[in-house]
Design a protein around this motif. Structure first.
Motif, PDB file in Angstrom:
ATOM      1  N   ASN A  93      11.175 -31.466  23.810  1.00  0.00           N
ATOM      2  CA  ASN A  93      11.373 -30.050  24.117  1.00  0.00           C
ATOM      3  C   ASN A  93      10.098 -29.495  24.756  1.00  0.00           C
ATOM      4  OD1 ASN A  93      11.937 -27.323  24.107  1.00  0.00           O
ATOM      5  ND2 ASN A  93      12.038 -27.134  21.868  1.00  0.00           N
ATOM      6  N   VAL A  94      10.091 -29.397  26.064  1.00  0.00           N
ATOM      7  CA  VAL A  94       8.872 -29.008  26.797  1.00  0.00           C
ATOM      8  C   VAL A  94       8.416 -27.585  26.430  1.00  0.00           C
ATOM      9  CG1 VAL A  94      10.052 -28.108  28.863  1.00  0.00           C
ATOM     10  CG2 VAL A  94       7.753 -29.102  29.094  1.00  0.00           C
ATOM     11  N   MET A 133       4.567 -25.127  26.101  1.00  0.00           N
ATOM     12  CA  MET A 133       4.337 -24.066  27.094  1.00  0.00           C
ATOM     13  C   MET A 133       3.590 -22.896  26.447  1.00  0.00           C
ATOM     14  SD  MET A 133       8.055 -24.146  29.058  1.00  0.00           S
ATOM     15  CE  MET A 133       7.807 -22.667  30.076  1.00  0.00           C
ATOM     16  N   ALA A 134       2.474 -22.469  27.069  1.00  0.00           N
ATOM     17  CA  ALA A 134       1.742 -21.305  26.558  1.00  0.00           C
ATOM     18  C   ALA A 134       2.593 -20.056  26.785  1.00  0.00           C
ATOM     19  CB  ALA A 134       0.405 -21.181  27.267  1.00  0.00           C
ATOM     20  N   GLY A 188       4.712 -32.037  30.005  1.00  0.00           N
ATOM     21  CA  GLY A 188       4.066 -31.898  28.697  1.00  0.00           C
ATOM     22  C   GLY A 188       2.600 -32.335  28.780  1.00  0.00           C
ATOM     23  N   GLU A 189       2.357 -33.465  29.438  1.00  0.00           N
ATOM     24  CA  GLU A 189       0.974 -33.951  29.587  1.00  0.00           C
ATOM     25  C   GLU A 189       0.132 -32.966  30.394  1.00  0.00           C
ATOM     26  OE1 GLU A 189       0.876 -38.728  29.592  1.00  0.00           O
ATOM     27  OE2 GLU A 189       1.753 -37.891  31.395  1.00  0.00           O
ATOM     28  N   LYS A 190       0.758 -32.418  31.422  1.00  0.00           N
ATOM     29  CA  LYS A 190       0.025 -31.448  32.262  1.00  0.00           C
ATOM     30  C   LYS A 190      -0.286 -30.185  31.450  1.00  0.00           C
ATOM     31  CE  LYS A 190       0.440 -29.033  36.721  1.00  0.00           C
ATOM     32  NZ  LYS A 190       0.513 -29.406  38.139  1.00  0.00           N
ATOM     33  N   GLU A 229      -3.729 -33.213  29.630  1.00  0.00           N
ATOM     34  CA  GLU A 229      -4.025 -34.651  29.543  1.00  0.00           C
ATOM     35  C   GLU A 229      -4.028 -35.333  30.911  1.00  0.00           C
ATOM     36  OE1 GLU A 229      -1.776 -34.701  25.230  1.00  0.00           O
ATOM     37  OE2 GLU A 229      -1.022 -36.010  26.798  1.00  0.00           O
ATOM     38  N   ARG A 230      -3.197 -34.831  31.807  1.00  0.00           N
ATOM     39  CA  ARG A 230      -3.074 -35.486  33.100  1.00  0.00           C
ATOM     40  C   ARG A 230      -2.484 -34.470  34.101  1.00  0.00           C
ATOM     41  NH1 ARG A 230      -0.836 -41.343  32.291  1.00  0.00           N
ATOM     42  NH2 ARG A 230      -2.810 -42.339  32.761  1.00  0.00           N
ATOM     43  N   ASP A 231      -2.745 -34.680  35.389  1.00  0.00           N
ATOM     44  CA  ASP A 231      -2.178 -33.742  36.356  1.00  0.00           C
ATOM     45  C   ASP A 231      -1.162 -34.450  37.250  1.00  0.00           C
ATOM     46  OD1 ASP A 231      -1.781 -31.295  37.466  1.00  0.00           O
ATOM     47  OD2 ASP A 231      -3.465 -31.426  38.862  1.00  0.00           O
ATOM     48  N   TYR A 232      -0.117 -33.751  37.560  1.00  0.00           N
ATOM     49  CA  TYR A 232       0.913 -34.265  38.463  1.00  0.00           C
ATOM     50  C   TYR A 232       1.322 -33.140  39.399  1.00  0.00           C
ATOM     51  CZ  TYR A 232       1.766 -37.678  34.658  1.00  0.00           C
ATOM     52  OH  TYR A 232       1.644 -38.640  33.686  1.00  0.00           O
TER      53      TYR A 232
END
Ligand SMILES: *Cc1c(COP(=O)(O)O)cnc(C)c1O
Length: 461
Positions: A23-24, A28-29, A283-285, A289-292
Motif C-alpha cells: 500500500n504505497v 506518502m507524506a 515506495g523506495e523513492k 532509498e532510491r530515485d526513479y
C-alpha cells in the motif's frame, strides 16, 4: 551477474510470489485526499460507504497507514493459475531499434480477460463472497474489466451484472459473449433498467453512453438490490493496492538479477496498472532509498493529467458517487468519437494524482496514430499483439530508447504491457485503412467539462 546472463523471460517460483500487497499510501507524506460525501462535503465514513462497497474493501479503501496487507490464501491460489506474469527483456526490440537502452516489459495479457484487470477482480469477488453477498454490479467500457470480473465471479459462484457502454456493446459483441460464457448478464448503458439510465436517455436521446454513465447505473442497482454491492476496476485506492502484485513481482524478478530500472513507464486510464507497477519502486523513492523516473502515458484526446484540473469532482455522470480529488476533465467529458485507443475515463486515481501533483511522477500525452505505429513496430519484433491501451506505454518506451540512441546512454527502461489487442481489431483496421485520425480537444472543448466540476469552498482550481 553479468549482463548476458539475463534471460529473455524472468519468471518467479510460486514461493517467490508476493504474499502481501503493498500500500504505497503508507509511505506518502501527503496522503491522497479522502472521498467526500457529495451532499455534505465531509469525508465519507466507512458506514456511508458500506451500502456501496464490500466491508473489507471499504477498510482497504480508507487505510492510508498499513504498508503491507496480506493476500488471502484463496486469492494467492487463484493468482498461481495465471501468475507470475513474465518479465520480458525486449532483446528483439532493442536490436531492431539499435539502441543501447535495455528494455524490459511486464506482460499482463496471459489470461482469458487479456489484461491485468483480473488481479483486482479476483480480490473484489473474494471479499464479496466472504461477506455472504449474492452478487456484484459493475460497468465496463471496452470490456476487459467486465470480462475479468465475470471470470472472478464464476470462480466464486457470485452473480455478476455488467453495464456495458452502449457503443462498445454494439461494436464489441465478442467481448460481450466472453462475459456470458462466464455467466454474467450484460446490459447496454444507458438503459431503461435504472432511474438514472432513464433520466440520461430522456436528456440525451440516442446517446452511445460513457463510462461515467454506466457507473451511475451499476451503483444504483447495487444499492437498491439486497445482497449486492458495486465493484470498480480502476481509479480506487483498493484497486491500486491489488495491482501492486504487478510491481512486487517485477521488483523481485529484477532484484534476482541486480537490474535497476532508470525509467518506469505505464499507460494511464484510471491509473491502476501504472499505480500497481510503480508502487514498490515509488515506495523506495518516497522513503529516500532510491530515485526513479516514473512516466504516465495518456491519450492526447483524453488528457486528464496533462491538461486536467486537480480538484474534487464527480466520479460518474449521474453524480451519485462520492466526490474524489483527482486530475479530471469533468464528469461530462467524453472523448471524441474517433478515439479508438481506450483510456477514456475523465478522472485519475487520487493516489497517482497526489504523487503527480507533488512532482514525484511525470505525465505525457500521445496521439493515437503514433500509438498504433508503435504497437505494430512492437508486435512485429516481440510477437505479442498489444492492446491499444498498452501501446501508449510502448510508444513512450520506444521514444526513450531512441533518446538513448542519440546520447549513447545505456538506460534501463521498464514498461507495463497491460494486455493483448485481439478484440481491438476494428481499431487496427481503421489504422491500416488510413481512417484513423488524431483529435486533440481545444481549450474551449475542455472548458465545457471543467464548467461541470462542482464549486464549493475549498474546491478552488
Ligand atoms: C483497463 C485497461 C487499461 C487502463 O486501466 P488502468 O486502470 O489505467 O490501468 C490499460 N490497459 C488495458 C489492457 C486495460 O484493459
Amino acid at each position: 551477474m553479468s549482463e548476458n546472463k539475463i534471460p529473455y523471460k524472468i519468471y518467479l517460483s510460486e514461493e517467490e510470489m508476493p504474499k502481501a500487497w503493498y500500500n504505497v499510501r503508507a509511505d506518502m507524506a501527503n496522503k491522497p485526499a479522502p472521498l467526500l460525501n457529495p451532499g455534505t462535503h465531509q469525508p465519507m465514513t466507512a458506514e456511508e460507504l458500506a451500502p456501496v462497497f464490500c466491508e473489507e474493501l471499504v477498510k482497504q479503501e480508507l487505510d492510508d497507514t498499513t504498508a503491507y496487507i496480506p493476500i488471502p490464501q484463496e486469492i494467492q491460489d487463484f493468482y498461481k493459475m495465471y501468475r507470475p506474469s513474465p518479465l520480458v527483456r525486449a532483446y528483439c526490440l532493442e536490436e531492431k531499434l539499435q539502441t543501447p537502452a535495455k528494455i524490459y516489459y511486464k506482460f499482463e495479457g496471459n489470461n482469458t480477460s487479456g489484461s491485468h484487470k483480473l488481479n483486482s477482480a479476483i480480490a473484489q469477488a473474494y471479499y464479496a463472497k466472504k461477506q455472504g453477498l449474492k452478487g456484484v454490479t459493475t460497468e465496463t467500457g471496452a470490456g476487459q474489466w467486465g470480462t475479468a470480473l465475470s471470470m472472478a465471479c464464476s470462480y466464486f459462484g457470485l452473480d455478476c451484472k455488467v453495464y456495458m457502454v452502449k457503443c462498445s456493446y454494439e461494436q464489441k459483441p465478442f467481448r460481450r459473449e466472453v462475459m456470458r460464457v462466464y455467466g454474467a448478464s450484460v446490459t447496454p448503458s444507458p438503459s431503461e433498467t435504472t432511474a438514472v439510465g432513464r433520466k440520461i436517455l430522456a436528456e440525451h436521446p440516442g446517446t452511445t453512453g460513457s463510462l461515467g454513465c454506466a457507473i451511475s447505473e451499476a451503483v444504483e442497482v447495487a444499492t437498491s438490490t439486497p445482497g449486492y454491492r458495486y465493484v470498480l476496476g480502476s481509479v480506487l485506492n483498493q484497486v491500486l493496492l491489488h495491482q501492486s502484485v504487478i510491481g512486487l513481482e517485477t521488483k523481485t524478478a529484477m532484484d534476482k538479477y541486480g537490474i535497476v530500472p532508470d525509467i518506469i513507464i505505464g499507460c494511464a486510464g484510471g491509473g491502476s496498472n501504472l499505480g500497481g507497477l510503480i508502487s514498490p519502486f515509488m515506495g523506495e523513492k518516497l522513503r529516500g532509498e532510491r530515485d526513479y523516473r516514473f512516466i504516465a502515458v495518456e491519450p492526447a484526446s483524453c488528457p486528464s493529467f496533462t491538461r486536467g484540473k486537480f480538484a474534487y469532482d464527480f466520479c460518474d455522470t449521474g453524480m451519485v458517487c462520492p466526490l474524489a480529488k483527482m486530475y479530471t476533465l469533468g464528469s461530462s467529458f467524453i472523448p471524441s468519437a474517433n478515439h479508438a485507443g481506450g483510456l477514456r475515463y475523465h478522472g485519475m486515481s487520487s493516489t497517482l494524482s497526489q504523487l503527480y501533483h507533488d512532482g514525484l511522477m511525470e505525465a505525457v500525452s500521445v496521439e493515437q496514430t503514433k500509438v498504433f505505429e508503435a504497437a505494430e513496430q512492437f508486435a512485429r519484433v516481440e510477437g505479442i499483439l498489444p492492446a491499444p491501451e498498452s501501446s501508449h506505454a510502448i510508444k513512450v518506451a520506444i521514444d526513450e530508447a531512441m533518446k538513448c540512441k542519440e546520447t549513447g546512454e545505456e538506460k534501463t527502461i521498464l514498461f507495463g504491457l497491460t494486455g493483448t489487442g485481439y478484440f481491438d481489431m476494428v481499431a487496427y483496421e481503421k489504422f491500416h485503412d488510413g481512417k484513423m485520425t488524431d483529435y486533440i480537444p481545444t481549450d474551449a472543448d475542455l472548458q465545457v467539462g471543467f464548467d461541470g466540476i462542482p464549486k464549493f469552498p475549498g474546491n478552488e482550481f
